[in-house]
Design an enzyme around this catalytic site. Structure first.
Site, mmCIF file in Angstrom:
data_model
loop_
_atom_site.group_PDB
_atom_site.id
_atom_site.type_symbol
_atom_site.label_atom_id
_atom_site.label_comp_id
_atom_site.label_asym_id
_atom_site.label_seq_id
_atom_site.Cartn_x
_atom_site.Cartn_y
_atom_site.Cartn_z
ATOM 1 N N TRP A 101 78.477 68.362 47.562
ATOM 2 C CA TRP A 101 79.433 68.900 48.394
ATOM 3 C C TRP A 101 80.454 67.838 48.993
ATOM 4 O O TRP A 101 81.607 68.268 49.069
ATOM 5 C CB TRP A 101 78.675 69.847 49.303
ATOM 6 C CG TRP A 101 78.004 70.981 48.586
ATOM 7 C CD1 TRP A 101 76.775 71.092 48.627
ATOM 8 C CD2 TRP A 101 78.546 71.909 47.866
ATOM 9 N NE1 TRP A 101 76.477 72.192 47.873
ATOM 10 C CE2 TRP A 101 77.557 72.996 47.367
ATOM 11 C CE3 TRP A 101 79.932 72.584 47.796
ATOM 12 C CZ2 TRP A 101 77.709 74.014 46.739
ATOM 13 C CZ3 TRP A 101 80.140 73.690 46.974
ATOM 14 C CH2 TRP A 101 79.107 74.687 46.501
ATOM 15 N N ASP A 171 79.990 68.486 57.465
ATOM 16 C CA ASP A 171 79.776 69.747 56.928
ATOM 17 C C ASP A 171 78.241 69.922 57.212
ATOM 18 O O ASP A 171 77.383 69.062 56.731
ATOM 19 C CB ASP A 171 80.155 69.751 55.600
ATOM 20 C CG ASP A 171 79.710 70.807 54.764
ATOM 21 O OD1 ASP A 171 78.891 71.869 55.276
ATOM 22 O OD2 ASP A 171 79.803 70.756 53.588
ATOM 23 N N LYS A 195 73.690 80.317 54.822
ATOM 24 C CA LYS A 195 72.260 79.661 54.483
ATOM 25 C C LYS A 195 71.480 79.822 55.942
ATOM 26 O O LYS A 195 70.566 80.675 55.835
ATOM 27 C CB LYS A 195 72.309 78.173 54.583
ATOM 28 C CG LYS A 195 72.915 77.796 53.095
ATOM 29 C CD LYS A 195 73.627 76.728 53.251
ATOM 30 C CE LYS A 195 74.981 76.638 52.036
ATOM 31 N NZ LYS A 195 74.514 76.864 50.810
HETATM 32 C C1 LIG Z 1 76.607 71.515 52.287
HETATM 33 C C2 LIG Z 1 77.315 72.832 51.716
HETATM 34 N N1 LIG Z 1 78.960 72.412 51.776
HETATM 35 C C3 LIG Z 1 79.756 73.410 51.207
HETATM 36 C C4 LIG Z 1 78.987 74.541 50.399
HETATM 37 C C5 LIG Z 1 80.160 75.542 49.887
HETATM 38 O O1 LIG Z 1 80.147 76.691 50.681
HETATM 39 P P1 LIG Z 1 80.895 77.989 50.465
HETATM 40 O O2 LIG Z 1 80.167 78.657 49.134
HETATM 41 O O3 LIG Z 1 80.621 78.692 51.591
HETATM 42 O O4 LIG Z 1 82.228 77.609 50.062
HETATM 43 C C6 LIG Z 1 77.845 74.761 50.207
HETATM 44 C C7 LIG Z 1 77.405 75.842 49.565
HETATM 45 O O5 LIG Z 1 76.463 75.962 48.962
HETATM 46 C C8 LIG Z 1 76.690 73.547 50.934
HETATM 47 O O6 LIG Z 1 75.508 73.730 50.628
#
Ligand SMILES: Cc1ncc(COP(=O)(O)O)c(C=O)c1O
Length: 360
Positions: A101, A171, A195
């Site tokens: 991510w 994030d 989550k």
């Molecule tokens: C740490 C992290 N950041 C970003 C994301 C992406 O999230 P989204 O699917 O809401 O765009 C995830 C998705 O699992 C994640 O675990």
């Protein structure tokens, strides 16, 4: 069918109490004769829902008045673009790449300016958090970016990086509200809610107010400006009303069950059950450096792909579901978010012990 123990990394388990309340209110929300899904976002009823959600989140995280709380759409992923569009005044930003991510965010930022990778743990398959006490932070960096809990690899920053005075953007999608944080350490702290908090598609971003301006990159769409959302109380267009409503219920559940100090205590106790067993097992082992372990996502392996597959199959049949590791890493991963009861982890651990005895 009975409910299972759901170890999914996201969308993930929600508190049963919240789901039951939502079920009770599905046809008729507090006497208004309709579901929250059917309600105008301009109604007094919804105004109360979003205001209360924000107020409760502010209480939970002790968010100071000079920070805005925005409920936006596009999940966490849209933030990978929205952050540089709003913050990259010098068109330079520093990224610490500790997993998939963070890497995606870094790659997206490179579309808008110079995105420097100032540290990475890719050399060891992202199994640790690099030492961030003295990084080569760029003198003209607009911000330093991290992914605080790495959902796929199961690592977490237990100390925030030394950004040498630069703005920190984080994030926290997979550790949101799992423990207290000091919001004032961040310029922006944000997370997708699917989550620990609610249904997918919604992102909650806590942004220092002086960062919310009209001074954005040329060509930034109206919708991508933080100011558009801040000026309109997260209702510039129709928001994800139902997700905000569920998040609000989860915030209340967290407050009612003792707030984030208490939550941290429970999460530590819960994670210890699994980690202690992994450390003593001769069949299973955790895959990340102990000092960097996440309280939320626990990856583990047997070292034998066939045995991993057998374990996942038998665990699923026994009601422990979604234990398969991310497709990019394999093995197993138990995501043990806030709503996973301690008893779920105890029972999983018991199941693992039995599996080990039978298959050793
Ligand atoms: C740490 C992290 N950041 C970003 C994301 C992406 O999230 P989204 O699917 O809401 O765009 C995830 C998705 O699992 C994640 O675990």
């Amino acid at each position: 069918m009975d409910r299972v123990y759901n170890f999914s990394a996201g969308p993930a388990v929600l508190p049963e109490e919240v789901l039951r309340e939502a079920q009770d209110e599905m046809m008729n929300y507090r006497g208004c004769g309709m579901s929250v899904m059917e309600m105008s976002h301009r109604s007094k009823m919804f105004d109360e829902i979003i205001d209360e959600a924000e107020a409760d989140l502010r209480t939970l995280l002790q968010i100071p008045d000079d920070y805005a709380v925005l409920f936006m759409q596009g999940g966490a992923t849209l933030q990978f673009a929205q952050i540089p569009m709003n913050l990259m005044k010098n068109r330079v930003a520093d990224y610490i790449v500790t997993g998939t991510w963070a890497k995606k965010a870094w790659q997206e930022a490179a579309i808008y300016g110079t995105a420097n990778k100032i540290a990475s743990s890719e050399d060891k398959m992202f199994t640790y958090i690099p030492d961030c006490s003295d990084l080569p932070v760029s003198p003209d960096a607009d911000y330093v970016y991290i992914c605080e809990n790495n959902t796929i690899y199961g690592t977490k920053y237990h100390t925030l990086p030394n950004t040498k005075g630069k703005l920190l953007v984080s994030d926290v999608s997979s550790c949101f509200l799992s423990e207290p944080i000091d919001v004032t350490k961040y310029g922006i702290v944000y997370g997708g809610v699917q989550k620990n908090i609610g249904p997918a598609g919604l992102v909650v971003s806590i942004i220092r107010k002086d960062l919310i301006t009209d001074d954005v990159l040329a060509g930034t769409p109206t919708y991508m400006k933080f100011k558009t959302h801040a000026d309109n109380r997260s209702m510039y267009n129709t928001p994800n009303c139902y997700a905000i409503y569920i998040c609000g219920k989860v915030f209340k559940w967290l407050l009612k069950t003792g707030g984030l100090e208490k939550r941290k205590e429970i999460n530590e106790q819960k994670a210890a059950v699994l980690y202690d067993y992994l450390d003593s097992s001769r069949m299973f082992r955790g895959t990340v450096e102990k000092k960097d372990r996440s309280l939320m996502n626990v990856p583990f392996v047997t070292g034998d792909k066939d045995l991993d597959a057998k374990f996942i199959k038998e665990a699923t049949e026994a009601g422990f579901v979604n234990l398969k590791g991310h497709r990019s890493v394999g093995g197993m991963r138990a995501s043990i978010y806030n709503a996973m009861p301690v008893e779920g982890v105890q029972k999983l651990t018991e199941f693992m012990k039995q599996f080990e005895e039978v298959n050793a």
